[in-house]
Design an enzyme around this catalytic site. Structure first.
Site, PDB file in Angstrom:
ATOM      1  N   LYS A  80     -74.987 -17.928  12.815  1.00 38.31           N
ATOM      2  CA  LYS A  80     -75.113 -19.505  12.311  1.00 38.31           C
ATOM      3  C   LYS A  80     -73.792 -19.993  12.308  1.00 38.31           C
ATOM      4  O   LYS A  80     -73.138 -19.208  11.794  1.00 38.31           O
ATOM      5  CB  LYS A  80     -76.261 -19.789  11.351  1.00 38.31           C
ATOM      6  CG  LYS A  80     -77.550 -19.014  11.473  1.00 38.31           C
ATOM      7  CD  LYS A  80     -78.128 -20.251  12.444  1.00 38.31           C
ATOM      8  CE  LYS A  80     -79.734 -19.767  12.802  1.00 38.31           C
ATOM      9  NZ  LYS A  80     -79.901 -18.276  13.247  1.00 38.31           N
ATOM     10  N   ASP A  81     -73.440 -21.404  12.238  1.00 44.42           N
ATOM     11  CA  ASP A  81     -72.222 -21.836  12.091  1.00 44.42           C
ATOM     12  C   ASP A  81     -71.649 -21.701  10.670  1.00 44.42           C
ATOM     13  O   ASP A  81     -72.481 -21.373   9.607  1.00 44.42           O
ATOM     14  CB  ASP A  81     -72.224 -23.341  12.255  1.00 44.42           C
ATOM     15  CG  ASP A  81     -72.058 -23.883  13.821  1.00 44.42           C
ATOM     16  OD1 ASP A  81     -72.144 -23.022  14.547  1.00 44.42           O
ATOM     17  OD2 ASP A  81     -71.664 -24.850  13.789  1.00 44.42           O
ATOM     18  N   ARG A  82     -70.433 -21.734  10.357  1.00 45.72           N
ATOM     19  CA  ARG A  82     -69.894 -21.633   9.123  1.00 45.72           C
ATOM     20  C   ARG A  82     -69.788 -23.338   8.401  1.00 45.72           C
ATOM     21  O   ARG A  82     -70.334 -23.161   7.337  1.00 45.72           O
ATOM     22  CB  ARG A  82     -68.377 -21.092   9.016  1.00 45.72           C
ATOM     23  CG  ARG A  82     -67.568 -21.225   7.913  1.00 45.72           C
ATOM     24  CD  ARG A  82     -66.042 -20.729   8.315  1.00 45.72           C
ATOM     25  NE  ARG A  82     -65.436 -21.930   8.949  1.00 45.72           N
ATOM     26  CZ  ARG A  82     -64.840 -22.994   8.304  1.00 45.72           C
ATOM     27  NH1 ARG A  82     -65.111 -23.189   7.125  1.00 45.72           N
ATOM     28  NH2 ARG A  82     -64.250 -23.941   9.359  1.00 45.72           N
TER      29      ARG A  82
END
Length: 352
Positions: A80-82
């Protein structure tokens, strides 16, 4: 290298305007949807974690360090994105051990929502979908145009492009993949090798999809096509499909494109010729993937968007909610709506 170069043309017309994506992490929220219910007992500890300004691998390292286990003993379903607020499951293998005290980790950027024991580890791709809530800010677009476009994609889906973040900031992953391909070698480090091979495969897929979008055939069956269902790995030849099969119109069944590798392609006739022509300029990458031993696979060309809803919290912002299957990119949805200004967090992904 801009997003259109890495993705391809839009299917439903020119973007309706401009907006900024992820001005803050709270502008992008994603919730992992799992079909598995931990059974409450076993040597694997499952944690549902909400993270902010941290990527998935950073969280895994923190869990491993505090629990005193090796990083390979920490599992997760997808990356998942930061720059986002995301919730996802992790599992730690702890045979014969009590639950560690993870409380030192919890704070503004990391929080535990649930803890369960389970008899099995969490496998990659174990989640069935991801639910997104995305706010676009500094919106400059006509609402009537946006509403019409959103209705189009709700009913017809979007081209299932790999998002630009797959190719690295400024195309850095793609640059590295081309460098290794030119030498006819693969990186010795397993993680780097996997990332760059995936980058090359994604580019070839996007090239094929872009060609079909340009020809208007990304959402219809061509002679020689190979078809697949949205959530299934199985595939079959288009010749086996009745001409009036309602599953195509219902966005349950789709044409597919190649995830390049070894083996005879399952497409023939017009589709085979089109796919070969689409990657003709990328023969070095195609050969590199084959020599690396990757086996050919398929990916659906059309991305159905589930439960799409939207509203305008303010005159210059748009909030979207929708669900995507695993392995699919929210960037592909936004690509059909507006031109996005550059922002520091990269693109969006359902899973890498």
């Amino acid at each position: 290298m801009n997003h259109t170069d890495l993705l391809g043309p839009t299917a439903w017309g020119a973007p309706c305007g401009h907006a900024v994506l992820k001005a803050t992490p709270e502008d992008f929220r994603v919730t992992e949807i799992m079909d598995i219910e931990p059974d409450g007992a076993g040597e694997h500890l499952w944690l549902l974690i909400e993270k902010r300004n941290l990527n998935t691998e950073e969280v895994a390292r923190q869990l491993a360090r505090l629990a005193g286990v090796k990083l390979r003993d920490v599992s997760y379903a997808g990356l998942k994105d930061r720059l986002a607020v995301t919730s996802q499951w992790f599992s730690l293998q702890l045979p014969g051990r009590k639950d560690p005290d993870f409380s030192p980790l919890w704070g503004e950027n990391l929080n535990c929502l649930a803890v369960r024991r389970h008899s099995r580890k969490l496998q990659r791709g174990a989640h069935s979908a991801n639910r997104f809530v995305i706010r676009l800010s500094q919106l400059r677009a006509d609402r009537s145009d946006l509403d019409a476009r959103l209705q189009q994609i709700a009913e017809g889906g979007v081209p299932n492009y790999f998002g630009p973040q797959r190719f690295g900031r400024g195309g850095s992953n793609l640059h590295d993949a081309r460098s290794w391909a030119a030498r006819g070698a693969v990186p010795p480090a397993r993680g780097t090798r996997s990332r760059l091979l995936s980058t090359a495969r994604s580019l070839l897929f996007n090239r094929v999809l872009a060609r079909r979008v340009g020809e208007g055939s990304w959402n219809r069956v061509l002679p020689g096509d190979c078809l697949a269902f949205t959530q299934s790995r199985s595939q079959f030849a288009a010749e086996r499909l009745a001409a009036d099969d309602p599953r195509l119109a219902a966005l349950d069944l789709h044409p597919t494109g190649p995830m390049w590798g070894l083996g005879e392609p399952p497409v023939t006739d017009l589709t085979l010729a089109m796919e070969r022509a689409a990657v003709e300029a990328e023969q070095e990458l195609a050969l590199w993937l084959e020599n690396a031993g990757l086996e050919q696979a398929r990916r659906i060309l059309r991305l159905p968007i589930q439960a799409l809803a939207w509203h305008y919290p303010s005159p210059d912002s748009l909030e979207l909610e929708f669900t995507l299957p695993t392995g699919c990119f929210a960037t592909a949805v936004l690509h059909e709506l507006v031109t996005l200004s550059d922002e520091p967090g990269g693109g969006l992904e359902s899973e890498l």
